[in-house]
Design an enzyme around this catalytic site. Structure first.
Site, mmCIF file in Angstrom:
data_model
loop_
_atom_site.group_PDB
_atom_site.id
_atom_site.type_symbol
_atom_site.label_atom_id
_atom_site.label_comp_id
_atom_site.label_asym_id
_atom_site.label_seq_id
_atom_site.Cartn_x
_atom_site.Cartn_y
_atom_site.Cartn_z
ATOM 1 N N LYS A 202 10.970 16.333 -40.138
ATOM 2 C CA LYS A 202 11.346 16.563 -41.869
ATOM 3 C C LYS A 202 10.880 16.965 -42.757
ATOM 4 O O LYS A 202 9.452 17.100 -42.956
ATOM 5 C CB LYS A 202 12.093 15.507 -41.673
ATOM 6 N N HIS B 257 18.619 19.058 -26.755
ATOM 7 C CA HIS B 257 18.807 18.379 -27.653
ATOM 8 C C HIS B 257 20.775 18.381 -27.696
ATOM 9 O O HIS B 257 21.802 19.910 -27.079
ATOM 10 C CB HIS B 257 18.559 19.285 -29.206
#
Length: 477
Positions: A175, A294
């Site tokens: 992140k 994902h």
């Protein structure tokens, strides 16, 4: 009158429209071991009987159309048609039914999830006679399972490649997910891996944007994981997202990852599509790469209880199409996931044989024969206080992935990784000693804090963070 019309008239052809249930509702039908079985949650329009609605689903997802056609006489409908063979009222829901449909195996191309879904969940979901329609589960017969390669490697081969046994694997999503330069991104990867994580991860929407092109990211991440491996003596990996706008570009990125010698690549299987995913899975099997999956976009499809496709079906489809990991929810984190439902599809991902169990949402017994298993990935809003619950819920064959729960540590990325590794090792040790993680979890974490200042700092930061929201998709009462 033309000769063709005369021929059809002679065998009793009658143009017009007739009710679907006259042909496609067959409650006397005995299902075959080779049938694909589907359980649909059907909400008919007012005035449409459930038998007609169920038959319409069977018809429109197999051989039927809205009117009688003369070419019906050129084939065997009894051989090829789908059949609605049972209908159950959903207890506690008004005008909802579970319609069970059997499809002959000859309707589907071998080894193609794309073709299977095009039939079963194609145009029928826009059918006007239905207010809503949801595919709850599929039974994939062994005869069809055997036409798929499935996961490139599977759980045991992955553990052997990584030389990691007896505990869940630990990961972290880097992140902020967008905006970092490739060099700064690689630095974050290195700090997390040297701190004790097994994996770091590209976020799902990290592909090849102006701020960080894919080739630069791949190079800096490879440098980071090799440096971390040299310092820790452990095998490390970073999920390099190979998802791209074309299959050719996707494979090009996977080829470059293989040339760098990294162990794993990644794909967004729903936005990328099943054809692309299966192609990448085959490449990974042939070239020794693990494949992380994902599920971006899944909640658009699976979150509403009365319409769409349940994630257990998407999970089965992924196991067939191919992937070594897939995100599965956390039960305890920020994302949707009711415990019994989640554990049901986690078993469908990992186990060779899963019995029907309606208490966990499993409508059919599923035999995967020799298809390898998939590691479920718990990710989304989790931190060190969740570690006992995650270890107890998911067991050893899982990946526990802490993004903000690593990078949000007050001392930095590496201490955040240390905190997670210490918490995991403490939970595994306590479990192996016979302690109850569900009851003693907080105490186990507090004990570990005494000899890990990194864990103590993490516990202080996230001591009051909870996500107490009721799940939208819950089991029927």
């Amino acid at each position: 009158m033309s000769p063709q019309t005369e021929t059809k008239a002679s065998v009793g052809f009658k143009a017009g429209v007739k009710e679907y249930k006259l042909t496609y509702y067959t409650p006397e039908y005995q299902t075959k071991d080779t049938d694909i079985l589907a359980a649909f949650r059907v909400t008919p329009q007012p005035g449409v009987p459930p038998e007609e609605a169920g038959a319409a689903v069977a018809a429109e997802s197999s051989t039927g159309t809205w009117t009688t056609v003369w070419t019906d006489g050129l084939t065997s409908l009894d051989r090829y048609k789908g059949r609605c063979y049972r209908i159950e009222r959903v207890v506690g829901e008004k005008d909802q039914y579970i319609a069970y449909v059997a499809y002959p195996l000859d309707l589907f191309e071998e080894g193609s999830v794309t073709n299977m879904f095009t039939s079963i969940v194609g145009n029928v979901f826009g059918f006007k006679a239905l207010r809503a329609l949801r595919l709850e589960d599929l039974r994939i017969p062994p005869a069809y399972v055997k036409t798929f390669q499935g996961p490139p490697h599977g759980i045991q081969v992955e553990r052997d490649k990584l030389n990691k046994y007896g505990r869940p694997l630990l990961g972290c999503t880097i992140k902020p997910k967008l905006g970092l330069s490739a060099k700064n991104y690689g630095r974050a990867v290195y700090e997390c891996l040297r701190g004790g994580l097994d994996f770091t991860k590209d976020d799902e929407n990290v592909n090849s944007q102006p701020f960080m092109r894919w080739r630069d990211r791949f190079l800096f991440c490879a440098e980071a994981l090799y440096k971390a491996q040299a310092e820790t003596g452990e095998i490390k990996g970073h999920y390099l997202n190979a998802t791209a706008g074309t299959c050719e570009e996707m494979i090009k990125r996977a080829v470059f990852a293989r040339e760098l010698g990294v162990p794993i690549v990644m794909h967004d299987y729903l936005t990328g599509g099943f054809t692309a995913n299966t192609s990448l899975a085959h490449y990974c099997r042939d070239n020794g790469l693990l494949l992380h999956i994902h599920r971006a976009m899944h909640a658009v499809i699976d979150r509403q209880k009365n319409h769409g496709i349940h994630f257990r079906v998407l999970a089965k489809a992924l196991r067939m199409s191919g992937g070594d990991h897939i995100h599965s929810g956390t039960v305890v984190g920020k994302l949707e996931g009711e415990r019994d439902i989640t554990l049901g599809f986690v078993d469908l991902l990992r186990d060779d044989f899963v019995e029907q169990d309606r208490s966990r949402g499993i409508y059919f017994t599923q035999d995967w024969v020799s298809l390898p298993g998939v590691l479920p990935v718990a990710s989304g809003g989790i931190h060190v206080w969740h570690m006992p619950a995650l270890t107890e819920i998911f067991g050893d064959d899982s990946v526990l992935q802490f993004g903000g729960g690593t990078l949000g540590h007050p001392w930095g990325n590496a201490p955040g990784a240390v905190a997670n590794r210490v918490a995991l090792e403490a939970c595994v040790k306590a479990r192996n000693e016979g302690r109850d993680l569900a009851q003693e979890g907080n105490e186990i974490i507090r004990e570990a804090c005494k000899w890990s200042p990194e864990l103590a700092a993490a516990c202080e930061v996230w001591k009051e963070i909870v996500f107490n929201f009721a799940a939208v998709d819950v089991l029927d009462k």
